[in-house]
Design an enzyme around this catalytic site. Structure first.
Site, mmCIF file in Angstrom:
data_model
loop_
_atom_site.group_PDB
_atom_site.id
_atom_site.type_symbol
_atom_site.label_atom_id
_atom_site.label_comp_id
_atom_site.label_asym_id
_atom_site.label_seq_id
_atom_site.Cartn_x
_atom_site.Cartn_y
_atom_site.Cartn_z
ATOM 1 N N GLY A 1 -10.713 1.526 0.345
ATOM 2 C CA GLY A 1 -10.135 0.722 1.404
ATOM 3 C C GLY A 1 -9.816 1.575 2.616
ATOM 4 O O GLY A 1 -9.248 2.657 2.496
ATOM 5 N N ASP B 1 -1.775 3.374 0.125
ATOM 6 C CA ASP B 1 -0.823 3.257 -0.987
ATOM 7 C C ASP B 1 0.115 4.449 -1.114
ATOM 8 O O ASP B 1 1.100 4.390 -1.849
ATOM 9 C CB ASP B 1 -1.576 3.077 -2.316
ATOM 10 C CG ASP B 1 -2.218 1.702 -2.431
ATOM 11 O OD1 ASP B 1 -1.780 0.792 -1.707
ATOM 12 O OD2 ASP B 1 -3.153 1.547 -3.232
ATOM 13 N N GLY C 1 -0.165 -2.403 -2.675
ATOM 14 C CA GLY C 1 0.497 -1.455 -3.563
ATOM 15 C C GLY C 1 0.262 -1.843 -5.004
ATOM 16 O O GLY C 1 0.968 -2.689 -5.556
ATOM 17 N N ARG C 2 -0.758 -1.241 -5.618
ATOM 18 C CA ARG C 2 -1.157 -1.645 -6.969
ATOM 19 C C ARG C 2 -0.165 -1.180 -8.028
ATOM 20 O O ARG C 2 0.322 -1.969 -8.832
ATOM 21 C CB ARG C 2 -2.552 -1.084 -7.277
ATOM 22 C CG ARG C 2 -3.073 -1.422 -8.659
ATOM 23 C CD ARG C 2 -4.491 -0.884 -8.817
ATOM 24 N NE ARG C 2 -5.376 -1.470 -7.817
ATOM 25 C CZ ARG C 2 -5.968 -2.650 -7.967
ATOM 26 N NH1 ARG C 2 -5.766 -3.351 -9.062
ATOM 27 N NH2 ARG C 2 -6.753 -3.122 -7.033
ATOM 28 N N GLU D 1 1.976 -6.346 -4.208
ATOM 29 C CA GLU D 1 0.942 -7.073 -4.939
ATOM 30 C C GLU D 1 0.858 -6.637 -6.390
ATOM 31 O O GLU D 1 0.384 -7.381 -7.248
ATOM 32 C CB GLU D 1 -0.423 -6.857 -4.273
ATOM 33 C CG GLU D 1 -0.909 -5.409 -4.347
ATOM 34 C CD GLU D 1 -2.248 -5.162 -3.687
ATOM 35 O OE1 GLU D 1 -2.842 -6.136 -3.177
ATOM 36 O OE2 GLU D 1 -2.707 -4.010 -3.678
ATOM 37 N N GLN E 1 -2.443 -5.341 7.542
ATOM 38 C CA GLN E 1 -1.551 -4.186 7.470
ATOM 39 C C GLN E 1 -2.294 -2.861 7.570
ATOM 40 O O GLN E 1 -1.760 -1.886 8.100
ATOM 41 C CB GLN E 1 -0.736 -4.241 6.179
ATOM 42 C CG GLN E 1 -1.557 -4.114 4.903
ATOM 43 C CD GLN E 1 -0.823 -4.629 3.679
ATOM 44 O OE1 GLN E 1 0.215 -4.103 3.309
ATOM 45 N NE2 GLN E 1 -1.362 -5.664 3.040
#
Length: 420
Positions: A13, A144, A191-192, A247, A299
Site C-alpha cells: 500500500g 501502519d 491498522g491491521r 480496522e 488517509q
C-alpha cells in the site's frame, strides 16, 4: 568500467510520501553518476523486474523528479507480490538474475513494509547464493508504523496528521448538531494488527472530555459491553460520542470484528466494515442516532496535509539507501532513530533485513489507558513530533500540482516472456 545501473521499486500500500523516498533515491543516484548509471524503476513493484517491465527514469527531468516530493500514490506502480523461498521457486530468482544481468543492474532498492523487506532480504540472499554481485537495500515505508528497529515509519506521520485533523474537525461538526441530531460518530482507520493510526486520532483530544471519547485498538481485545457502556456514558456526559476504530479490531479469540473478503498473497485478511459493525451495535443496544465514515485510501493519499517531518524522513531514507549501497553494504535497511522528543531530533541508522522482515511492531501497553479506550501522555509525547510541520504542495487552479511521469519503458533484452 561503466557504472552499474540501479533498480528501484515500490511495494504494498502506498503513502502520501513514498514518492519522496523515490526522489531521494533518484536524486542521490544522479549526484553520483560516476558510480551509478541509470535508475531503472520496476513497473508495479518486483513484478516489473520479473516481467522485464523497467522504467527508464533518465527520461524524467530534474524538475519532474523533484515534483515527486509533493505527489501521492506510487509513481511507478506498486504491487502485493510475495517471493517464495529460493528452494521453493528457484525459477523466479533465476529470472531476476537474468533481468539484472541483461540490464547491468548492480544496485537494488525496494521501498515497502515488512513483507517487502522480506522480499528485499530474499533478493540479497539470492545474490550471494547464485553468485551475482548486487547491493540490496530496503527502503522503509508503511502507514501502519509497524516496522521494527525504526522509531517511526515514513508514511505514518502524514496519516497520523490526517486522522488527527479529521477527528478534530468531525468532532466539532457532531458537537454542533448533537442536541437534535447525531449522537455518535465512528471513524474507521487503517491498522491491521497495530493501533498506531487509531492512536493518532487521540491527538485531537487535548482537553478533558474532548473527542475522541473512545479509541478501539487491535492490541486490546474488543469487549462489546464495555464499549457500549463507554459510548453511553460519553453521550450522557458530553451530549455526543466520537469513536476512532482500527480496522483490525478483534475479539479475544482473534476474530476480526469485520472481515471484508478473501486473503491476499501475503495471507492477510481483507479488512473493512468495522465502523458500520460498531454503528449497528450502538443503534441496536443504545438507540442513538449515529453516522460513520471510513478513511480508507483518503488517509494514505492525503498529500495536501502531509507532515513536514514525515516528508523529510521519507526523503532521508531514500537518500541513505543509495549512500549505503555506494559503501558496498548489502542486506540492510535505513532506520530512523530518535535522539529526543522535545525538541524533536532524529538521525538515520541501519538495521539488518533478516531481522526486519516479517516482524510487526505493536503499540506498547503503556501507550494506552487502563480501560483500553484512550492514549496516555507517553503516547502523545511519541506521536506529536511526527505530525509537526506543514508541507503543502504547490497549487494550480485551486488543485495540488503533481508530477506527471512519462514512465518510458526500456527495450526488453530477454527473448522469453515471464508470467509471475
Amino acid at each position: 568500467m561503466a557504472p552499474k545501473n540501479a533498480f528501484y521499486a515500490q511495494s504494498g500500500g502506498v503513502t502520501a510520501v513514498i514518492n519522496a523516498s523515490a526522489a531521494g533515491v533518484i536524486e542521490t543516484a544522479r549526484k553520483n553518476s560516476d558510480r551509478i548509471g541509470t535508475v531503472l524503476a520496476g513497473r508495479n513493484g518486483i513484478t516489473g523486474a520479473l516481467k522485464e517491465d523497467l522504467i527508464d527514469t533518465a527520461h524524467e527531468d530534474d524538475d519532474t523528479i523533484r515534483a515527486l516530493t509533493h505527489t501521492p500514490g506510487g509513481a511507478f506502480g506498486s504491487c502485493r507480490y510475495k517471493l517464495r523461498n529460493i528452494d521453493e521457486n528457484r525459477r523466479e530468482y533465476e529470472r531476476l538474475i537474468e533481468v539484472f544481468r541483461a540490464h547491468d543492474i548492480g544496485y537494488f532498492f525496494y521501498n515497502g513494509g515488512g513483507d517487502s523487506q522480506d522480499t528485499a532480504y530474499k533478493v540479497s540472499q539470492m545474490a550471494e547464493r547464485m553468485g551475482y554481485p548486487i547491493s540490496c537495500i530496503g527502503v522503509p515505508k508503511t502507514v501502519d508504523n509497524d516496522l521494527p528497529f525504526t522509531d517511526c515509519c515514513p508514511g505514518f506521520g502524514s496519516v497520523a496528521k490526517y486522522i488527527a485533523t479529521s477527528t478534530l474537525e468531525a468532532s466539532l461538526d457532531v458537537q454542533s448538531m448533537c442536541d437534535s441530531s447525531t449522537k455518535v460518530f465512528i471513524l474507521e482507520v487503517m491498522g491491521r494488527h497495530a493501533g498506531w493510526i487509531a492512536a493518532a486520532g487521540g491527538l485531537a483530544g487535548k482537553e478533558p472530555g474532548s473527542a475522541p471519547h473512545v479509541i478501539i485498538f487491535p492490541e486490546h481485545p474488543f469487549e462489546r459491553e464495555a464499549f457500549l457502556a463507554k459510548v453511553d456514558q460519553s453521550v450522557k456526559d458530553h451530549g455526543f460520542c466520537v469513536v476512532v476504530a482500527s480496522e483490525g479490531a478483534q475479539y479475544d479469540d482473534g476474530r476480526f470484528l469485520s472481515e471484508a473478503g478473501p486473503r491476499d498473497v501475503f495471507g492477510h485478511a481483507q479488512l473493512g466494515g468495522v465502523a458500520p459493525t460498531l454503528a449497528n451495535m450502538v443503534k441496536q443496544s443504545l438507540g442513538y442516532k449515529n453516522h460513520w465514515a471510513v478513511a480508507d485510501y483518503l488517509q494514505r493519499s492525503a498529500r495536501h496535509i502531509a507532515s513536514q517531518t514525515d516528508l523529510e524522513q521519507a526523503y532521508a531514507v531514500g537518500e541513505a539507501a543509495v549512500n549505503y549501497a555506494l559503501e558496498g553494504r548489502n542486506g540492510i535497511m535505513p532506520v530512523i532513530k530518535r535522539d529526543s522528543s522535545s525538541p524533536y531530533r532524529w538521525h538515520i541508522s541501519e538495521a539488518p533485513l533478516n531481522e526486519v522482515a516479517n516482524q510487526e511492531k505493536k503499540m506498547p501497553i503503556h501507550y494506552t489507558t487502563d480501560d483500553g479506550f484512550g492514549i496516555t501522555t507517553d503516547c502523545r509525547e511519541y506521536l506529536e513530533p511526527l505530525i509537526q510541520g506543514e508541507a503543502y504542495p504547490p497549487y494550480e487552479n485551486g488543485l495540488p500540482k503533481v508530477a506527471r511521469l512519462k514512465n518510458h519503458l526500456v527495450e526488453k533484452r530477454l527473448k522469453e516472456p515471464f508470467t509471475p
